[in-house]
Design an enzyme around this catalytic site. Sequence first.
Site, PDB file in Angstrom:
ATOM      1  N   ASP A 292      -6.977 114.699  30.034  1.00  0.00           N
ATOM      2  CA  ASP A 292      -7.681 114.594  28.909  1.00  0.00           C
ATOM      3  C   ASP A 292      -7.823 115.906  27.921  1.00  0.00           C
ATOM      4  OD1 ASP A 292      -7.189 113.412  26.380  1.00  0.00           O
ATOM      5  OD2 ASP A 292      -8.863 112.028  26.582  1.00  0.00           O
TER       6      ASP A 292
ATOM      7  N   HIS B  58     -11.869 109.643  30.456  1.00  0.00           N
ATOM      8  CA  HIS B  58     -12.921 109.872  29.784  1.00  0.00           C
ATOM      9  C   HIS B  58     -14.196 109.789  31.124  1.00  0.00           C
ATOM     10  CE1 HIS B  58     -12.342 108.889  25.339  1.00  0.00           C
ATOM     11  NE2 HIS B  58     -10.843 109.550  26.196  1.00  0.00           N
TER      12      HIS B  58
ATOM     13  N   GLU C 282     -10.752 116.364  18.333  1.00  0.00           N
ATOM     14  CA  GLU C 282      -9.428 114.370  18.617  1.00  0.00           C
ATOM     15  C   GLU C 282     -10.079 113.300  19.260  1.00  0.00           C
ATOM     16  OE1 GLU C 282      -7.033 111.768  20.991  1.00  0.00           O
ATOM     17  OE2 GLU C 282      -8.472 112.882  21.588  1.00  0.00           O
ATOM     18  N   GLU C 283     -11.471 113.353  20.336  1.00  0.00           N
ATOM     19  CA  GLU C 283     -12.073 112.506  20.863  1.00  0.00           C
ATOM     20  C   GLU C 283     -12.985 111.674  19.363  1.00  0.00           C
ATOM     21  OE1 GLU C 283     -11.123 111.275  23.243  1.00  0.00           O
ATOM     22  OE2 GLU C 283     -10.076 113.040  24.594  1.00  0.00           O
TER      23      GLU C 283
ATOM     24  N   ASP D 109      -0.563 113.193  24.895  1.00  0.00           N
ATOM     25  CA  ASP D 109      -1.865 112.602  25.241  1.00  0.00           C
ATOM     26  C   ASP D 109      -2.216 111.579  25.979  1.00  0.00           C
ATOM     27  OD1 ASP D 109      -4.887 112.797  24.881  1.00  0.00           O
ATOM     28  OD2 ASP D 109      -5.191 111.948  22.528  1.00  0.00           O
TER      29      ASP D 109
END
Length: 490
Positions: A320, A452, A354-355, A382
Site C-alpha cells: 500500500d 497499514h 493519499e493516506e 490501490d
Amino acid sequence: MRFHFFLFIVHLLALGSGKAIFKNGVSQRTFQEIKEEIANYEDVAKAIINLAVYGKYQNRSYERLGLLVDAVGPRLSGSKNLEKAIQIMYQNLQQDGLENVHLEKVRIPHWERGEESAVMLVPRIHKMAILGLGSSIGTPPGGITAEVLVVTSFDELQRRASEARGKIIVYNQPYTGYGETVQYRVQGAVEAAKVGAVASLIRSIASFSIYRSTLREINLYRHRWNFSSEHCPHTGAQEYQDGVPKIPTACITVEDAEMMSRMASRGNKIVIHLEMGAQTYPDTDSFNTVAEITGSMYPEEVVLVSGHLDSWDVGQGALDDGGGAFISWEALSLVKDLGLRPKRTLRLVLWTAEEQGGIGASQYYELHKANVSKYSLVMEADSGTFLPTGLQFTGSDKARAIMKEVMNLLQPLNVTKVFRNGEGTDINFWIQAGVPGASLRDDLYKYFFFHHSHGDTMTVMDPKQMNVAAAVWAVVAYVVADMEEMLPRS
C-alpha cells in the site's frame, strides 16, 4: 523486436481502414462496429501479456519496487523518506525514456507519531502494542492513566454515555468489511470525546490477525509469509471535528480488544496507562510525479494511470501502495518497449499524501479540472497487486459494455470480469465530474491482513502476480487510449 514491430504494423493497418463518424458530437457507430474495433487489438494484447508475464520483462515491476522500498522504507506524508522516494522516481522515469517527466508541487500535511506505549495496569500488568492514528494529538507529559470502558458500537457508546466521562474508550467492533468498519477508526475519537472520554483505542480494522486465526489459516499462509508471534496493530487516518475536544487515539490489536471485552463482561475493572508523543507540524511542500507517452493523434486527450507513492510510517509501503504505483509505471514501460504509441496521451501520476485523504490528488484535480472533458478514463491501483480477478469500473452503461469487450482481450490470463465500484481515493474527483473510472480488483480479504501495518513489506509481494496485474493494467490503458473514440459518458 522484429515480431513486435510486425504486430504493431498489422494493428495500425487494421485500425486505419475507417474513421469515426460524429453528428452533433455524438458517435454514429454501432456497438457492433466498436466491438469489432476492440477485437482487432487481440495481437497487441497478447504481445503485452507475453512481454510482461513470460518474456524479457517479467518480474520487472517487482524488482523495481524492491529497489525503492529497500533504499527508502516507509514514506509518510511530510517525511524526508517520501521526498527521497519522489526524487528517485523522477530520475527513474526519465531514465526509462518516458516523456514529459515532471513534478507538480502540492502542499501536504506533516504529522509524526513519536514514541508511544500502552500498558494495562489492572487487572494485571500487560504491555499492549499500539499504533497512533494519523493526525492524533499526543498525550500530556507523563501520559494518561484512566479506567477503560469497552463498547462494541457507537450505539452502545451512546447508551452508556453516562459511564464514559474521564475514561479511555476501547472499541471492540466486529469486522464486517473494511468500508463498514473503518468508520470506527475515522470517527472513534470524536464520538468518544463527545461523551467526555480522555482517549480512544480502536480494534484494528483488519480481516485477519495471527492470534485469532484458526490453526488452518496460520498453516495456510505461513509458507508464504513469515508470521511472527508478535502482535501487529494497523494504523490509518482519523478525523477530528470542529467544536469537539481533541483526544489521543490509536489502534490496538484484535487480540487485546477482545481480551478487554471479555474482562469487562466479567465485571473486571480495567486501567490503562497511555503515552503518545504524536505531533502535527505545519504543512510542507511535496510533489505529484508525472510521466507520459504522448498521444499520436489526440495528445490533448488523456487516459490517466495511477497509484500513490506515499505510505504510512510502518512496514515498507510495498503493498500500500508501492505495488499499485509500480504496475502503473510498468504499464507505460510495456507500451513504450513494444514501440506502441496510442492515439491519446497515456499519463502516469504517482500521487502524494493519499493516506491523508487524497491531498495530492485533490490539488491535481484543481489544477487540471478545466480539461475534464478531455479525460477518457482515470485508473487507480490501490487495492494490492495479488492475482487480479478483474476490473472494477464506474461509468455509463455504454462505457461498461465497451470495457467488457476490452477485458475479453485478457482471456489468455483468465482475467476478464468487469465489476462495479471503480472508485478510488485519488480518482474520485474525476469520477464525480463524470469521467469513467477503473480500479484493479484482487483479493481484498488478504490485502487487509497487512494494510497499514508493520506487515506491509516486500515479503508479501509476489512477482508472478505483479506480472499479471501489470499486464492487465497495460492492456486496458493502451486499448482505451488508442480507440477511435473516448469512452462515452452518461
